[in-house]
Motif scaffolding. Sequence first.
Motif, short mmCIF file in Angstrom:
data_model
loop_
_atom_site.label_atom_id
_atom_site.label_comp_id
_atom_site.label_asym_id
_atom_site.label_seq_id
_atom_site.Cartn_x
_atom_site.Cartn_y
_atom_site.Cartn_z
N ALA A 527 0.83 -1.20 0.00
CA ALA A 527 0.00 0.00 0.00
C ALA A 527 0.86 1.26 0.00
N SER A 528 1.97 1.23 0.73
CA SER A 528 2.87 2.39 0.76
C SER A 528 3.46 2.67 -0.61
N ALA A 529 3.92 1.62 -1.28
CA ALA A 529 4.51 1.80 -2.61
C ALA A 529 3.50 2.34 -3.60
N VAL A 530 2.30 1.77 -3.60
CA VAL A 530 1.28 2.22 -4.54
C VAL A 530 0.89 3.66 -4.26
N ASP A 531 0.73 4.03 -2.99
CA ASP A 531 0.32 5.39 -2.65
C ASP A 531 1.41 6.40 -2.99
N VAL A 532 2.64 6.11 -2.61
CA VAL A 532 3.74 7.04 -2.90
C VAL A 532 3.92 7.23 -4.40
N ALA A 533 3.84 6.14 -5.15
CA ALA A 533 3.99 6.24 -6.61
C ALA A 533 2.85 7.03 -7.23
N ALA A 534 1.62 6.80 -6.77
CA ALA A 534 0.47 7.53 -7.33
C ALA A 534 0.60 9.01 -7.06
N ARG A 535 0.99 9.38 -5.85
CA ARG A 535 1.17 10.80 -5.54
C ARG A 535 2.31 11.40 -6.36
N ALA A 885 -0.80 -8.08 -2.33
CA ALA A 885 -1.58 -7.77 -1.13
C ALA A 885 -2.76 -8.73 -0.98
N VAL A 886 -3.42 -9.03 -2.08
CA VAL A 886 -4.57 -9.95 -2.03
C VAL A 886 -4.10 -11.35 -1.63
N LEU A 887 -3.00 -11.82 -2.23
CA LEU A 887 -2.49 -13.15 -1.89
C LEU A 887 -2.00 -13.20 -0.45
N ALA A 888 -1.37 -12.14 0.04
CA ALA A 888 -0.92 -12.12 1.43
C ALA A 888 -2.10 -12.19 2.38
N ALA A 937 -5.56 -7.89 16.06
CA ALA A 937 -5.44 -6.45 16.29
C ALA A 937 -4.01 -6.05 16.60
N VAL A 938 -3.36 -6.82 17.47
CA VAL A 938 -1.96 -6.53 17.80
C VAL A 938 -1.08 -6.74 16.58
N ALA A 939 -1.37 -7.80 15.81
CA ALA A 939 -0.56 -8.09 14.62
C ALA A 939 -0.70 -6.99 13.57
N VAL A 940 -1.90 -6.41 13.43
CA VAL A 940 -2.10 -5.33 12.46
C VAL A 940 -1.26 -4.13 12.84
N VAL A 941 -1.30 -3.76 14.14
CA VAL A 941 -0.49 -2.62 14.58
C VAL A 941 0.99 -2.90 14.40
N ALA A 942 1.43 -4.09 14.85
CA ALA A 942 2.84 -4.43 14.71
C ALA A 942 3.24 -4.56 13.25
N GLY A 943 2.37 -5.15 12.42
CA GLY A 943 2.69 -5.33 11.01
C GLY A 943 2.85 -4.02 10.27
N LEU A 944 1.98 -3.06 10.56
CA LEU A 944 2.12 -1.77 9.89
C LEU A 944 3.36 -1.04 10.37
N GLY A 945 3.71 -1.22 11.65
CA GLY A 945 4.97 -0.65 12.11
C GLY A 945 6.16 -1.25 11.40
N VAL A 946 6.14 -2.58 11.22
CA VAL A 946 7.21 -3.25 10.47
C VAL A 946 7.23 -2.78 9.02
N GLY A 980 -4.03 4.19 7.46
CA GLY A 980 -5.22 3.92 8.27
C GLY A 980 -6.24 3.07 7.55
N ALA A 981 -6.49 3.38 6.28
CA ALA A 981 -7.46 2.59 5.50
C ALA A 981 -6.97 1.16 5.32
N THR A 982 -5.67 0.99 5.09
CA THR A 982 -5.11 -0.36 4.94
C THR A 982 -5.27 -1.15 6.24
N ALA A 983 -4.96 -0.49 7.35
CA ALA A 983 -5.10 -1.17 8.64
C ALA A 983 -6.54 -1.57 8.90
#
Length: 1006
Positions: A527-535, A885-888, A937-946, A980-983
């Motif tokens: 999501a970060s790559a797609v968003d940064v590239a689109a902007r 992202a869909v496969l993950a 919930a914890v994994a989502v927070v930790a995963g986005l931090g990673v 936020g939307a990804t999370a």
Amino acid sequence: MIALVFSMVWARRGQALVVALLAMFGVAAAVAAPAYLRAADRATASGQVETAAAEDLAIAVRAYQSDPRTVKPGADLVGPDLERNGSVLLGMPGFDYVYSVEYPTIGVEPSISYATRFVYRQDACEHLVMTAGRCLIGEADIILPEATGRRLELAPGDSIQLRAAVRVVPRGEPPFYAPVGVHKQFLVAGFYRVPDPRNVYWGTHAYFAPSSGLPPGANEPAFVGSATLHAMDRGAVEAGLDAYPRAGALDVDNLPAVRDGLVAMQAGATSLGGGVEMRSELPALLDRIDSGRDAGHRIVPVLAVALVLLACLTIFLAVGYGTEGRRPELAVVALRGARWGQRWWLATGENLVAILIGAVLGCLAGQLLVNAFSAYRFPGVGADPGLDSLRWAPVAAGAAVLTALLAERRQIATPVAELLRRAPSVPTSARAIAVEAVVVILAGVAVVQLTDDLRGVGTAAAALVLVAGSLVAARLLIPLATLLGRRALRRSRIGVALAGFQLSRRPGAVRLFALLTAAVAVIGYAASAVDVAARGRVDESVLGTGAQRVIELGPTGRPNLLAAVRAVDPEGKFAMAAMRLPKDPAAPTVVAVDTTRLATVAAWPSGAPAVESITRALHPAAAPPVDVDGAKVAFDITADGFRPGKAVAVSVVLSPRDGGNDEIVELGVLRDGRQTYGQTVPACAKGCTLNSVRIVGGTGTLDVSGHITVHKLTGGAPGNGVPGDVLTDPSRWRASEGGEIGRSADGLRIDVTSLNGLPSGMFVQPAAAPDPLPVATAGIGALPTIEGLDSRPVRVSVAAALPAVPGAGAPAVLTDLTYADALATDGAASSNALVWLNSSAPADIVDQLAAHGVTVTADVRASQVRARLDTQGPAIALWFYVIVAVLAAALAAGALILAASVDRDRRVEDLSALRGQGLSRAALRQATLWTYPVLIAVAVVAGLGVALLGWWLTGWALPLAGLTPPAIPLAGWPRPVTIGATALATLLMLAGVAVLAGRRTLRRIR
């Protein structure tokens, strides 16, 4: 034994199906990456061709032939003959060729200041629409532009005469066309209209380009047939051979042959000798395609590797979970004395069969997934499937098998007593920590390697960082879950305590958390790559263009440009005049704009100072201009002190205030004493502004010095003179090198000190612009001068710093057009005039501008630039990240389902026993339904931090803007709303799966 294994697969077919699906996802990822790269290559080439301009696709060969009447009888033409010898140029595979000849003629137009373009172009009738009459048939037929027919009041069947002509440029006089051949009678067969002037068939001849100062249709060709061309008595001609691609000629597989054809065609042009010129932008287009493909081949593997690693982690978890559920079964096998090989086969055979089935299905699923996605996203291009896409499938399948064996190794080697325990020990051994440390070290090495290039080990850098970060986060789960469980137990929150102990006491939960964190990290990174590239593409298209729309104009004066824009938009709501100053290749780009409209029209870079403050800095208050009103301009001048033979000539530049180009008024050589010098300047009837006074000595004259006093400057009408206090105030004037402004109570005193080394003379100007000129710079430190509109150096002062200059990027300079024009002295028309527009511009803005005396030559829209960027390699490659992202997410959901199904029987037994001992229904629901959602919930927070950590360490290396990024600041971090939307989306999807699995468990508890 084989039958037994198949019986085991069937008995636990649900788990086997999940393992097979997970293996399928892993192998599908390995197959999808090369398959998608193949599709992306095709889409990149196709997109670049579709959005290319005609000049990017065509190859133009021009041969210049001299007048044949100057050649002796029997000799060849002076110059190459493409009609006879052009076969050496026919080497482009998949290209069509068009032969053409043109030269100027006169006879039908009422003026000899411009000519009729007499053109033969092969197959022209097939690309024209006849609005009256017919197309070419006979030897004396000619067809004319529709606008020419209306203007000259001609009709089909009329007769006209034409004769070849040559352009004559006399010294000091306007150019004209003189005849060089005899008259020929022509029949006007019809009148034509061009349905698509930008069609690549027309090549780069600019047959239908807008013309400045010519009547409608006068610049468009009069077409004739081949027989007519040879029958005409003519002089020198320009012959052309244009090549343009047929459909499919520039498909990605054909590009090597096209490059070889270009080399052969260039060699053929060289072999024809002097007078032949070959021009084409096709090599640049091919380079852009190759650059896009190269960027795609760097981008796609980054998350493809991450997805394969994630699939291996998932299989490790699935097999480990399944084997843990079979601990009593494995213990019974060991107790019965089964040999070591039999134990291995009975332990691994069930999973190996599922993995092999999943691997076979993955080969098919990966290609089908790419085929379906390509059909949706790149219609008409196709994925072009082939066996080459399977080259990594055996590696992925082998990795899946090896992962399964590693996952089962521990259980097979575990003693029988340990296998019979209902609560297995949690692995906290030094060996497990060492393995995780190795992964962290590998991630660090890969990140360091990224300083060189995104290749080799660097390709796996992002994947290793995401996995290492997830393992570290999982290592922290056990003490945290245990702590929370004990705290909840002390507070008598039994349900929460049971959920916490379920996580802390089950080793599979730790691995599940690592997997979920890694999956969320992969999704967040994508999501970060797609968003940064689109902007970045938005910034490149809008900020790089300068505004939502930029109209390029033909040569025009700066005052005319400003007046035309202000006439069509008097309130400054949608249009702004702009101009690129003449650029020294070694100097930064300078953009001059009407800063009073900067805030309304221009795209503004993020992180820049407020546009209003920049406007104030670039357009400070200055002295009012010196106005001259009236058509009869008169200067009352006294010249004294000039030695004999050292007189000076004076000219002035006047700028019409209501539009029109600058007027250069020659006052002539000054005579001694007081004299009146005047000229009639019709353009100043409605008022002009004095731009500059030029004082120049005679050619080769040295040591010119003297004094000039301008007593009066009038426009002819009473009261239209320049006020005397303006002329006598030295602060209202400035002089260039070669003289200075003196003090006089009788007018403007100019002391000419020396004109040595000043071939253009010295200049005196009203101080109607600040000096030095204020500028805003981007990517530049000290800047003493810039090149002005008249190509003379202009002193500047840096008033502000910008991240980028709209329309130029960095390094670049932004300044005020009105003041830059006031400092210019040439009075010449500029060929780099622009009109910037915002989205509020009316639909007929081009016609409105044309009605005010400017000629539109190009219309560039930010949306068109964005469309071209969307078809380049980086944008196309990033669609693979959506697939990742869909496969993950599917892998994470599958792991959740498997974990819940394996744990279900034992949890039902445990919780049913607690229920019989008085556990409340509320606590039971908490223990059942909260375990995995809290973990998620914890994994989502930790995963986005990673994911953000991985982006910080490796995201900069992705060529999201191509291999040659533009000179504008591009976004480096994803927007918080995107994260936020990804999370939220990931949390809802995985939590939904967990809740459904928990409800199924809850229904079985009595």
